[in-house]
Design an enzyme around this catalytic site. Structure first.
Site, short mmCIF file in Angstrom:
data_model
loop_
_atom_site.label_atom_id
_atom_site.label_comp_id
_atom_site.label_asym_id
_atom_site.label_seq_id
_atom_site.Cartn_x
_atom_site.Cartn_y
_atom_site.Cartn_z
N TYR A 197 14.62 0.60 -21.95
CA TYR A 197 14.93 -0.83 -21.85
C TYR A 197 14.29 -1.65 -22.97
O TYR A 197 14.66 -2.80 -23.20
CB TYR A 197 14.46 -1.38 -20.50
CG TYR A 197 15.10 -0.70 -19.32
CD1 TYR A 197 16.42 -0.96 -18.98
CD2 TYR A 197 14.39 0.22 -18.55
CE1 TYR A 197 17.02 -0.32 -17.89
CE2 TYR A 197 14.97 0.85 -17.46
CZ TYR A 197 16.28 0.58 -17.14
OH TYR A 197 16.87 1.21 -16.07
N LYS A 206 0.84 -1.19 0.00
CA LYS A 206 0.00 0.00 0.00
C LYS A 206 0.88 1.24 0.00
O LYS A 206 1.66 1.47 0.92
CB LYS A 206 -0.91 0.00 1.22
CG LYS A 206 -1.89 -1.17 1.26
CD LYS A 206 -2.76 -1.13 2.51
CE LYS A 206 -3.75 -2.29 2.52
NZ LYS A 206 -4.62 -2.28 3.73
N ARG A 238 17.25 -2.41 -8.69
CA ARG A 238 15.91 -2.35 -9.29
C ARG A 238 16.00 -2.51 -10.81
O ARG A 238 15.13 -3.12 -11.43
CB ARG A 238 15.24 -1.02 -8.92
CG ARG A 238 13.74 -0.97 -9.19
CD ARG A 238 13.14 0.22 -8.47
NE ARG A 238 11.69 0.23 -8.57
CZ ARG A 238 10.99 1.14 -9.24
NH1 ARG A 238 11.61 2.10 -9.89
NH2 ARG A 238 9.67 1.09 -9.26
#
Length: 248
Positions: A245, A149, A213
């Site tokens: 990417y 959340k 990441r």
């Protein structure tokens, strides 16, 4: 090209110490460049000195540029080449990030907090703030799911089997957050320090949360995820930041 080092040094009014410094820098330069000068070789040299101190890098650039100009003046070079600080930037922009071998991230370590932080980024593509916000109540290890959340909304992410033991170990005694002290989440600096310590311990010093990441992004793309699917997984408002990417 090495044979021109001594004539070049002799053409300049240098002290003995300066001569030694010039000679040392130029021998290194010629060893890397070889006999033929081109932009690719100069970029290679530029990158080879990128991690030196600012003063050392400036000295080497200045010495190399003076030598290149000398070679042009005596007509050894048909074109005038010059090294600049922007050359490394140009090269890194063109380089494609590569997938690294992450097996070592899962091996036993005394730095268990930093390890779990890195695994949550590698496995789920979370940001450090998202890792810090993981609540115990939103982790369902039986069904292997994390309900995340954030201000951007709610995401339900699957947990891989390999990640479960690491989570079980850290859940013991936790009240509210996965990373906490008596119900209070740790600071941003705490996460930074523990991640830095862990990646350094396994030989990946300099590997940041952002780069970890990026590893998740590369692996998901390789697995066949579309840019839209990956954008949803990461909770992005737009897939625009992922376009680089997916360029062929």
């Amino acid at each position: 090209m090495k044979s021109y080092i001594e004539p070049f040094i002799a053409s300049k009014a240098l002290s003995q110490n300066s001569q030694k410094a010039y000679r040392y820098d130029l021998q290194q330069f010629c060893q890397l460049i070889g006999e033929r000068v081109n932009q690719d070789k100069l970029l290679l040299y530029q990158n080879s000195i990128a991690n030196l101190s600012l003063s050392a890098k400036k000295r080497k650039l200045s010495t190399a540029n003076q030598f290149l100009y000398y070679l042009y003046q005596i007509k050894y070079l048909n074109s005038y080449f010059r090294l600049t600080d922007t050359m490394k930037v140009m090269r890194t922009e063109k380089q494609q990030a590569a997938i690294i071998n992450t097996d070592i991230f899962y091996q036993k370590t005394p730095f268990v907090w930093g390890q779990l932080i890195s695994l949550l980024i590698l496995e789920l593509g979370l940001t450090p703030s998202e890792v810090a916000g993981i609540e115990v109540a939103n982790l369902d290890l039986n069904f292997q799911m994390l309900t995340l959340k954030t201000k951007k909304g709610v995401r339900v992410l699957p947990l891989s089997q390999i990640l479960i033991p690491f989570l079980e170990q850290q859940l013991v005694g936790k009240e509210v957050y996965l990373f906490e002290h008596r119900g209070i989440p740790f600071s941003r600096q705490w996460f930074f320090n523990h991640l830095k310590t862990f990646v350094r311990s396994i030989g990946y010093e300099g590997l940041t949360a952002q780069k970890l990441r990026e590893q998740f992004i590369l692996k998901e793309k390789l697995a066949g995820k579309s840019i839209i699917e990956l954008s949803d997984i990461l909770g992005l408002k737009s897939p625009m930041t992922l376009e680089k990417y997916y360029k062929s």
